[in-house]
Design a protein around this motif. Structure first.
Motif, short mmCIF file in Angstrom:
data_model
loop_
_atom_site.label_atom_id
_atom_site.label_comp_id
_atom_site.label_asym_id
_atom_site.label_seq_id
_atom_site.Cartn_x
_atom_site.Cartn_y
_atom_site.Cartn_z
N ASN A 1 1.89 5.92 5.35
CA ASN A 1 1.57 7.00 4.42
C ASN A 1 0.39 6.64 3.53
OD1 ASN A 1 2.06 9.53 3.01
ND2 ASN A 1 2.93 8.30 1.36
N THR A 2 0.35 5.38 3.09
CA THR A 2 -0.76 4.93 2.24
C THR A 2 -2.06 4.82 3.02
OG1 THR A 2 0.83 3.65 0.93
CG2 THR A 2 -1.49 3.16 0.62
N MET A 3 -1.99 4.30 4.23
CA MET A 3 -3.19 4.16 5.05
C MET A 3 -3.81 5.50 5.39
SD MET A 3 -2.64 1.06 7.76
CE MET A 3 -2.52 -0.64 7.23
N MET A 4 -2.97 6.50 5.62
CA MET A 4 -3.50 7.82 5.97
C MET A 4 -4.29 8.44 4.82
SD MET A 4 -2.84 8.63 9.09
CE MET A 4 -2.99 10.42 9.11
N ARG A 5 -4.06 7.96 3.61
CA ARG A 5 -4.78 8.49 2.45
C ARG A 5 -6.11 7.80 2.20
NH1 ARG A 5 0.01 9.01 -2.15
NH2 ARG A 5 1.52 10.19 -0.88
N ILE A 6 -6.38 6.71 2.91
CA ILE A 6 -7.63 5.98 2.71
C ILE A 6 -8.81 6.83 3.19
CG2 ILE A 6 -8.96 3.94 3.35
CD1 ILE A 6 -6.38 2.40 3.59
N ASP A 7 -9.79 6.94 2.34
CA ASP A 7 -10.99 7.69 2.70
C ASP A 7 -11.77 6.91 3.75
OD1 ASP A 7 -13.24 9.24 2.87
OD2 ASP A 7 -13.67 9.27 0.72
N THR B 1 -9.45 -7.25 4.57
CA THR B 1 -8.97 -7.96 3.40
C THR B 1 -9.48 -7.40 2.08
OG1 THR B 1 -10.78 -9.56 3.68
CG2 THR B 1 -8.65 -10.10 4.68
N ASN B 2 -10.66 -6.78 2.09
CA ASN B 2 -11.27 -6.32 0.84
C ASN B 2 -11.17 -4.81 0.62
OD1 ASN B 2 -12.17 -8.95 0.16
ND2 ASN B 2 -13.95 -8.70 1.49
N VAL B 3 -10.84 -4.06 1.67
CA VAL B 3 -10.77 -2.60 1.53
C VAL B 3 -9.37 -2.09 1.86
CG1 VAL B 3 -11.71 -0.39 2.28
CG2 VAL B 3 -13.22 -2.36 2.05
N ILE B 4 -8.92 -2.36 3.09
CA ILE B 4 -7.68 -1.75 3.56
C ILE B 4 -6.45 -2.31 2.85
CG2 ILE B 4 -6.21 -1.39 5.58
CD1 ILE B 4 -8.72 -1.38 7.30
N ILE B 5 -6.32 -3.64 2.84
CA ILE B 5 -5.13 -4.24 2.23
C ILE B 5 -5.01 -3.91 0.74
CG2 ILE B 5 -4.04 -6.43 1.61
CD1 ILE B 5 -4.81 -7.52 4.30
N LEU C 1 -6.02 -1.29 -0.84
CA LEU C 1 -5.67 0.13 -0.98
C LEU C 1 -4.26 0.41 -0.47
CD1 LEU C 1 -9.02 1.85 0.08
CD2 LEU C 1 -8.10 1.55 -2.24
N CYS C 2 -3.72 -0.52 0.33
CA CYS C 2 -2.37 -0.33 0.89
C CYS C 2 -1.29 -1.02 0.07
CB CYS C 2 -2.31 -0.86 2.33
SG CYS C 2 -3.18 0.16 3.52
N LYS C 3 -1.66 -1.68 -1.01
CA LYS C 3 -0.68 -2.43 -1.80
C LYS C 3 0.49 -1.58 -2.30
CE LYS C 3 -3.38 -6.38 -3.41
NZ LYS C 3 -3.95 -7.07 -4.60
N PRO C 4 0.26 -0.35 -2.79
CA PRO C 4 1.42 0.45 -3.24
C PRO C 4 2.42 0.70 -2.12
CG PRO C 4 -0.61 1.36 -4.13
CD PRO C 4 -1.01 0.32 -3.15
N VAL D 1 1.49 -4.67 -8.57
CA VAL D 1 0.87 -3.41 -8.16
C VAL D 1 1.42 -2.29 -9.02
CG1 VAL D 1 2.64 -2.88 -6.42
CG2 VAL D 1 0.35 -1.94 -6.17
N ASP D 2 0.56 -1.28 -9.24
CA ASP D 2 0.98 -0.10 -9.98
C ASP D 2 1.56 0.90 -8.98
OD1 ASP D 2 1.42 1.96 -11.71
OD2 ASP D 2 -0.69 2.32 -12.20
N ILE D 3 2.86 0.93 -8.88
CA ILE D 3 3.51 1.74 -7.87
C ILE D 3 3.39 3.24 -8.16
CG2 ILE D 3 5.83 1.96 -8.85
CD1 ILE D 3 6.94 1.20 -6.11
N ARG D 4 3.05 3.58 -9.40
CA ARG D 4 2.91 4.99 -9.77
C ARG D 4 1.78 5.67 -9.01
NH1 ARG D 4 2.54 4.36 -16.17
NH2 ARG D 4 1.23 2.64 -15.43
N LYS D 5 0.82 4.88 -8.53
CA LYS D 5 -0.28 5.47 -7.75
C LYS D 5 0.23 6.09 -6.46
CE LYS D 5 -3.88 2.36 -9.50
NZ LYS D 5 -4.88 1.33 -9.11
#
Length: 282
Positions: free
Chosen positions: A173-179, A198-202, A204-207, A276-280
């Motif tokens: 679900n998080t990966m699908m939101r990556i621009d 390591t610098n973009v995908i991971i 952005l996928c932390k939540p 991580v800020d899970i609220r995101k």
């Protein structure tokens, strides 16, 4: 009506439901954990005997360490598998239809009972099971491997099988939101595939990774059926302690163990939420 009153009015029904079905049972468990018990009955009181016995026994710490070990191993393996599956579905399957179809394919095991899926490993891993027969036929071993079943390996395998999907769903679900333009910009800037990962995908996928981790860890910490069947009752975890106390009608002792387990899980979740800020994601 003022905005403040309207907000409280809207939140009241949900608050009452959570208080009745969540907070009230937990409060009752905490209260019972201080009660006393005999061989034949329990009685209301406020004593620390249950906690003294629980925290003063070396068996308790061994069982908790075993439970934490299973949670850690399951978390690591399910995170790697879940991230890999989500990555493949998101970035290697271009068609949305195929993404949905393959994602639903991952959910097929959940169409059956957890117990059925777990027990299905027993004939596969047994001494005369498919796994041992295949290994012997291929010449990898000359006799059946005893550690495939009724061992820590079989327990961990069953946990991973049962709970990996809880890691796949939030990460996917998080990966699908990556621009996707961010990844294209990284490629244009000369970044390698590993650097993009390591610098973009991971990052952005932390939540999603954290939500999946919370699901997996909490489920493993409270599971006792899997440990009982897949270890042949040779390994104990905290859930087994609680189950055994309930079977013996030692409800105050079971409640005390449940309270300690709850505190342990809450501490683990609090530590994970620090990263991580899970609220995101919510």
């Amino acid at each position: 009506m003022s905005d403040g009153f309207t907000s409280w009015a809207l939140a009241t029904p949900v608050t009452l439901v959570l208080a009745f079905f969540l907070l009230a049972p937990i409060a009752m468990i905490v209260a019972v954990s201080f009660w006393g018990s005999t061989s034949f009955s329990i009685y209301p009181d406020f004593i620390w005997d249950n906690y003294d016995y629980l925290l003063g026994s070396s068996v308790t710490y061994k069982v908790f360490l075993t439970t934490l070990k299973f949670a850690f191993m399951t978390w690591i393996i399910s995170l790697v598998v879940g991230f890999t599956v989500a990555y493949y579905l998101t970035f290697h399957i271009r068609s949305l239809t195929w993404q949905i179809a393959l994602f639903l394919l991952c959910t097929i095991p959940f169409w059956t009972s957890n117990i059925i899926r777990m027990i299905s490993w027993i004939p596969f891993l047994g001494r005369n099971g498919i796994a041992n027969q295949t290994l012997m036929d291929l010449g990898f071993t000359t006799e059946p491997l005893e550690w495939l079943l009724y061992s820590e390996f079989s327990v961990t395998l069953a946990f991973v099988h049962l709970y990996t999907l809880f890691m796949v769903v939030p990460i996917f679900n998080t990966m699908m939101r990556i621009d996707k333009s961010l990844i294209e910009a990284a490629y244009d800037a000369g970044a390698s595939g590993f650097q993009i990962l390591t610098n973009v995908i991971i990052p952005l996928c932390k939540p999603g990774m954290m939500i999946g981790s919370i699901f997996v860890v909490t489920l493993v910490m409270g599971d006792f059926i899997t440990v009982r069947f897949m270890s042949g009752s040779q390994i104990a975890n905290v859930g087994r302690l609680i189950s055994n106390d309930i079977a013996l009608l030692a409800y105050p002792s079971a409640a005390a163990t449940a309270v300690v387990l709850l505190i342990t899980v809450l501490i683990m979740v609090a530590v994970m939420l620090r990263f991580v800020d899970i609220r995101k994601e919510l």
